[in-house]
Design a protein around this motif. Structure first.
Motif, mmCIF file in Angstrom:
data_model
loop_
_atom_site.group_PDB
_atom_site.id
_atom_site.type_symbol
_atom_site.label_atom_id
_atom_site.label_comp_id
_atom_site.label_asym_id
_atom_site.label_seq_id
_atom_site.Cartn_x
_atom_site.Cartn_y
_atom_site.Cartn_z
ATOM 1 N N LYS A 59 49.971 30.458 54.479
ATOM 2 C CA LYS A 59 49.925 28.995 54.443
ATOM 3 C C LYS A 59 50.109 28.362 55.818
ATOM 4 O O LYS A 59 49.315 27.499 56.215
ATOM 5 N N PRO A 60 51.128 28.763 56.611
ATOM 6 C CA PRO A 60 51.254 28.154 57.944
ATOM 7 C C PRO A 60 50.095 28.501 58.879
ATOM 8 O O PRO A 60 49.727 27.695 59.734
ATOM 9 N N VAL B 163 41.117 19.937 52.396
ATOM 10 C CA VAL B 163 39.901 20.543 51.849
ATOM 11 C C VAL B 163 40.059 20.663 50.338
ATOM 12 O O VAL B 163 41.154 20.564 49.804
ATOM 13 N N SER B 164 38.953 20.900 49.683
ATOM 14 C CA SER B 164 39.015 21.032 48.226
ATOM 15 C C SER B 164 39.655 22.365 47.838
ATOM 16 O O SER B 164 39.715 23.302 48.636
ATOM 17 N N ALA B 165 40.109 22.448 46.622
ATOM 18 C CA ALA B 165 40.711 23.691 46.114
ATOM 19 C C ALA B 165 39.690 24.821 46.124
ATOM 20 O O ALA B 165 40.056 25.989 46.315
ATOM 21 N N LEU C 238 39.835 30.805 51.076
ATOM 22 C CA LEU C 238 40.287 31.045 52.449
ATOM 23 C C LEU C 238 41.695 31.638 52.470
ATOM 24 O O LEU C 238 41.985 32.551 53.244
ATOM 25 N N TYR C 239 42.547 31.134 51.621
ATOM 26 C CA TYR C 239 43.927 31.615 51.510
ATOM 27 C C TYR C 239 43.951 33.092 51.113
ATOM 28 O O TYR C 239 44.635 33.916 51.727
ATOM 29 N N ILE C 240 43.158 33.444 50.123
ATOM 30 C CA ILE C 240 43.114 34.835 49.651
ATOM 31 C C ILE C 240 42.484 35.746 50.702
ATOM 32 O O ILE C 240 42.964 36.861 50.946
ATOM 33 N N ILE C 241 41.431 35.286 51.356
ATOM 34 C CA ILE C 241 40.790 36.080 52.407
ATOM 35 C C ILE C 241 41.744 36.309 53.567
ATOM 36 O O ILE C 241 41.773 37.394 54.147
ATOM 37 N N TYR D 232 48.307 41.216 55.159
ATOM 38 C CA TYR D 232 48.944 42.242 54.337
ATOM 39 C C TYR D 232 48.807 43.618 54.981
ATOM 40 O O TYR D 232 49.769 44.396 55.017
ATOM 41 N N GLN D 233 47.633 43.930 55.492
ATOM 42 C CA GLN D 233 47.405 45.246 56.092
ATOM 43 C C GLN D 233 48.314 45.471 57.302
ATOM 44 O O GLN D 233 48.905 46.542 57.453
#
Length: 106
Positions: A35-36, A48-50, A56-59, A65-66
């Motif tokens: 998020k930041p 931006v729209s959901a 983008l958040y998931i990508i 994570y890696q």
């Protein structure tokens, strides 16, 4: 639990416990840090729209994570396990070219 220990070549219940904790910490941290990072680029739920924000958040979570997985693995003394796990994940995603043939015994 015996199935995990056998499949992942884990020697003790303590090592299994540490590995599960590392997975939990990594997932939470990646979601928290995404998020930041999006906000740094001016992307938020308000700008931006959901339909744009959540993909983008998931990508963004994936590469964070890696990196965190190997980093936390190193901090908690499980680097060898998570480095092998990381190579397996990246190969399954089609990114196996990042590793030389000599480095991978599989």
């Amino acid at each position: 639990m015996g199935n995990f220990k056998e499949r992942w070549h884990i020697k003790s219940n303590w090592q299994l416990f540490v590995i599960i904790i590392i997975f939990a910490i990594t997932g939470s941290s990646a979601a928290y840090l995404s998020k930041p990072i999006l906000a740094t680029f001016g992307i938020s739920k308000n700008t931006v729209s959901a339909w744009e924000y959540y993909p983008l958040y998931i990508i963004l979570i994936f590469p964070i994570y890696q990196v965190l997985l190997v980093s936390f693995g190193f901090i908690f003394g499980q680097f060898a396990f998570f480095w092998a796990f990381e190579k397996k994940i990246l190969k399954s995603c089609g990114l196996g070219f990042l590793f030389s043939k000599k480095e991978s015994p599989e």
